[in-house]
Enzyme design. Structure first.
Site, PDB file in Angstrom:
ATOM      1  N   GLY A 230       7.173  55.146  58.145  1.00 64.95           N
ATOM      2  CA  GLY A 230       8.001  55.327  56.960  1.00 64.95           C
ATOM      3  C   GLY A 230       9.494  55.227  57.201  1.00 64.95           C
ATOM      4  N   GLY A 273       5.892  51.032  61.438  1.00 71.66           N
ATOM      5  CA  GLY A 273       5.562  49.626  61.316  1.00 71.66           C
ATOM      6  C   GLY A 273       6.827  48.869  60.942  1.00 71.66           C
ATOM      7  N   ARG A 274       7.264  49.106  59.716  1.00 68.00           N
ATOM      8  CA  ARG A 274       8.416  48.407  59.161  1.00 68.00           C
ATOM      9  C   ARG A 274       9.650  48.478  60.069  1.00 68.00           C
ATOM     10  NH1 ARG A 274       8.726  48.104  53.739  1.00 68.00           N
ATOM     11  NH2 ARG A 274       7.458  49.981  53.661  1.00 68.00           N
ATOM     12  N   ARG A 309       5.739  41.735  48.359  1.00 68.16           N
ATOM     13  CA  ARG A 309       6.562  42.910  48.062  1.00 68.16           C
ATOM     14  C   ARG A 309       7.446  42.746  46.826  1.00 68.16           C
ATOM     15  NH1 ARG A 309      10.028  44.783  50.909  1.00 68.16           N
ATOM     16  NH2 ARG A 309       9.580  46.990  50.674  1.00 68.16           N
ATOM     17  N   TYR A 313       6.285  45.476  44.204  1.00 66.61           N
ATOM     18  CA  TYR A 313       7.146  46.650  44.055  1.00 66.61           C
ATOM     19  C   TYR A 313       8.509  46.316  43.469  1.00 66.61           C
ATOM     20  CZ  TYR A 313       4.270  48.179  48.147  1.00 66.61           C
ATOM     21  OH  TYR A 313       3.282  48.466  49.046  1.00 66.61           O
ATOM     22  N   CYS A 338       0.004  31.009  39.304  1.00 68.96           N
ATOM     23  CA  CYS A 338       0.033  31.189  37.857  1.00 68.96           C
ATOM     24  C   CYS A 338       0.022  32.668  37.547  1.00 68.96           C
ATOM     25  CB  CYS A 338      -1.118  30.444  37.207  1.00 68.96           C
ATOM     26  SG  CYS A 338      -0.863  28.673  37.317  1.00 68.96           S
ATOM     27  N   GLU A 339       1.124  33.292  37.826  1.00 71.11           N
ATOM     28  CA  GLU A 339       1.302  34.737  37.709  1.00 71.11           C
ATOM     29  C   GLU A 339       2.816  34.921  37.709  1.00 71.11           C
ATOM     30  OE1 GLU A 339       1.947  38.134  37.501  1.00 71.11           O
ATOM     31  OE2 GLU A 339      -0.232  38.103  37.775  1.00 71.11           O
TER      32      GLU A 339
HETATM   33  C1  LIG Z   1       1.415  52.115  56.437  1.00 70.55           C
HETATM   34  C2  LIG Z   1       1.348  53.237  57.411  1.00 70.55           C
HETATM   35  C3  LIG Z   1       2.285  53.347  58.442  1.00 70.55           C
HETATM   36  C4  LIG Z   1       3.440  52.400  58.613  1.00 70.55           C
HETATM   37  O1  LIG Z   1       4.358  52.525  57.610  1.00 70.55           O
HETATM   38  P1  LIG Z   1       5.828  51.903  57.790  1.00 70.55           P
HETATM   39  O2  LIG Z   1       6.468  52.197  56.489  1.00 70.55           O
HETATM   40  O3  LIG Z   1       5.633  50.467  58.027  1.00 70.55           O
HETATM   41  O4  LIG Z   1       6.461  52.589  58.927  1.00 70.55           O
HETATM   42  C5  LIG Z   1       2.153  54.370  59.330  1.00 70.55           C
HETATM   43  N1  LIG Z   1       1.147  55.260  59.222  1.00 70.55           N
HETATM   44  C6  LIG Z   1       0.226  55.204  58.252  1.00 70.55           C
HETATM   45  C7  LIG Z   1      -0.844  56.205  58.207  1.00 70.55           C
HETATM   46  C8  LIG Z   1       0.301  54.190  57.309  1.00 70.55           C
HETATM   47  O5  LIG Z   1      -0.616  54.124  56.338  1.00 70.55           O
END
Ligand SMILES: *Cc1c(COP(=O)(O)O)cnc(C)c1O
Length: 419
Positions: A230, A273-274, A309, A313, A338-339
């Site tokens: 996150g 991740g991000r 995205r 969102y 087509c959206e």
């Molecule tokens: C999606 C997810 C992440 C990664 O989220 P980021 O925003 O990309 O850091 C980490 N843990 C869980 C459990 C997730 O579902």
């Protein structure tokens, strides 16, 4: 946010050659940038010692990217059978993998227990009874409900489907202990794309307080807390960057206080991740049509299949045009689905784009290709890696129509049912 100057400088001089060789559209990821971010993260927590990142595989599930993570000592956060398999094929074993599924199925539990297993992170108290053999090490995902606020992408914790409610947590650990678990972890993930470092410090604080309460009541000790992913990145120009050093310093301080009170500290896990890969990817796409109706539309050869995205969102992704500067006209940049949500940008000032121009859609290193879909029979593009030695490697081929039609090859199966 425009990608880093360094990535730009590495990519720009090579872009036309790469596009000519591989053909657009494609995502290209920057090994050097990914490694820099990983090393910065490790460096920020170096003085703490017991830190480990578990890269969230769903953000960019490509084996070559995961190998880069592995080479930095990171584990993998998985939430599906495919992600478990991909991680294990690369040699990840046991505690290299956190399995953070939600609404977990029997098949997923079986896959998690395969081989050397993994760290099981349970999303609900009802799942304890569904774990065939209680592993020695178990973790629960906590949802604080009204005790915390979430943010836009992930939503308000009270409305979020994830995790155990506050009132269930003690029971969950007691039951797991009584069923044979001996080692414990505690996890939460409350925000997505959050750039306020104070929020993550508060999350660590919250989990450590829970650890104290649960340990005191049940006589168990915790090996780790996992503050989730996150961590945010600046997508729009001018947005502030998350200050990872100051976040780490704040978290380490919270751990130091815990140590003073308890004489030990659990390890700290994170599953970004991000933050790890988001800024280190670009979707490269060619302008193929220019349409003037009530607005000006720049039609490109990529569509939502490569990046959902903005459509899903309303997310901002910065766009630049190779070899052109400025914002002389305001356009919508659109794909071929087509959206009407299939727009990479809405009313965006861009240089005047002509057919054949190459557009760079920034920050597609996470939750981009991975989230793509095949609606309208649109195929996902290829993925490339710009390696640290300057060479470019194809790391996933584009989907083909054969891939698309494969699910229509099956044994006929017709049944008669009586009402
Ligand atoms: C999606 C997810 C992440 C990664 O989220 P980021 O925003 O990309 O850091 C980490 N843990 C869980 C459990 C997730 O579902």
């Amino acid at each position: 946010m425009p990608i880093s100057d360094e990535f730009e400088n590495r990519l720009s001089p090579r872009l036309r050659d790469i596009a000519a060789h591989y053909g657009t559209p494609f995502h290209i990821y920057d090994e050097t940038g990914i490694r820099q971010t990983g090393e910065e993260l490790k460096e920020a927590f170096r003085s703490f010692g017991g830190f480990r990142e578990y890269y969230a595989v769903k953000a960019l599930p490509n084996p070559r990217i995961l190998q880069i993570m592995q080479s930095m000592g990171f584990g993998f956060d998985c939430s599906s059978i495919a992600e478990l398999q991909m991680s294990r094929r690369l040699g990840a074993r046991g505690e290299d993998i956190m399995f953070t599924s939600t609404n977990t199925s029997k098949a997923e539990f079986d896959a998690a227990a395969d081989g050397d297993g993994c760290v099981l992170n349970l999303d609900d108290i009802s799942l304890i009874a569904k774990v065939a053999v209680m592993p020695e090490l178990i973790c629960f995902r906590y949802n604080p409900g009204p005790r915390r606020t979430g943010n836009d992408i992930i939503g308000n914790p009270v409305e979020s489907k994830y995790g155990l409610a506050h009132e269930q947590l003690m029971d969950a650990y007691r039951t797991a202990r009584d069923r044979g678990a001996r080692r414990f972890g505690l996890h939460t993930m409350l925000v997505s794309n959050e750039r306020d470092q104070a929020y993550m410090v508060e999350t660590a604080q919250m989990l450590l307080e829970l650890v104290e309460q649960i340990s005191a009541e049940l006589g168990i000790s915790f090996e780790f807390i996992n503050i989730g992913g996150g961590l945010g990145i600046p997508y729009e120009p001018g947005e502030e960057i998350l200050d990872i050093r100051s976040m780490a310093a704040g978290i380490i301080e919270v751990f130091d206080k815990f140590r003073e009170r308890n004489g030990y500290v659990p390890r700290l896990y994170m599953e970004s991740g991000r933050y790890m890969t988001g800024p280190h990817g670009i979707l490269v796409t060619s302008a193929i049509n220019r349409k003037e109706t009530y607005r000006t539309y720049i039609g490109v050869d990529a569509c939502m299949s490569a990046l959902m995205r903005p459509g899903m969102y309303g997310a901002y992704h910065h766009i630049t045009v190779a070899g052109k500067q400025g914002g002389q006209e305001t356009v919508d940049v659109v794909g071929s689905l087509c959206e009407n949500n299939d727009k990479f940008a809405i009313q965006r000032p861009l240089p005047v784009v002509e057919d054949g121009d190459i557009l760079l859609i920034h920050d597609t290193g996470a939750h981009a290709q991975a989230m793509g879909f095949n609606y309208n029979g649109k195929l996902r593009p290829k993925e490339l890696l710009l390696r640290s030695d300057g060479t470019v490697e194809l790391i996933r081929r584009a989907e083909t129509l054969d891939d698309y039609f494969r699910t229509l090859e099956f044994e006929p199966d017709v049944m008669r049912t009586e009402p």
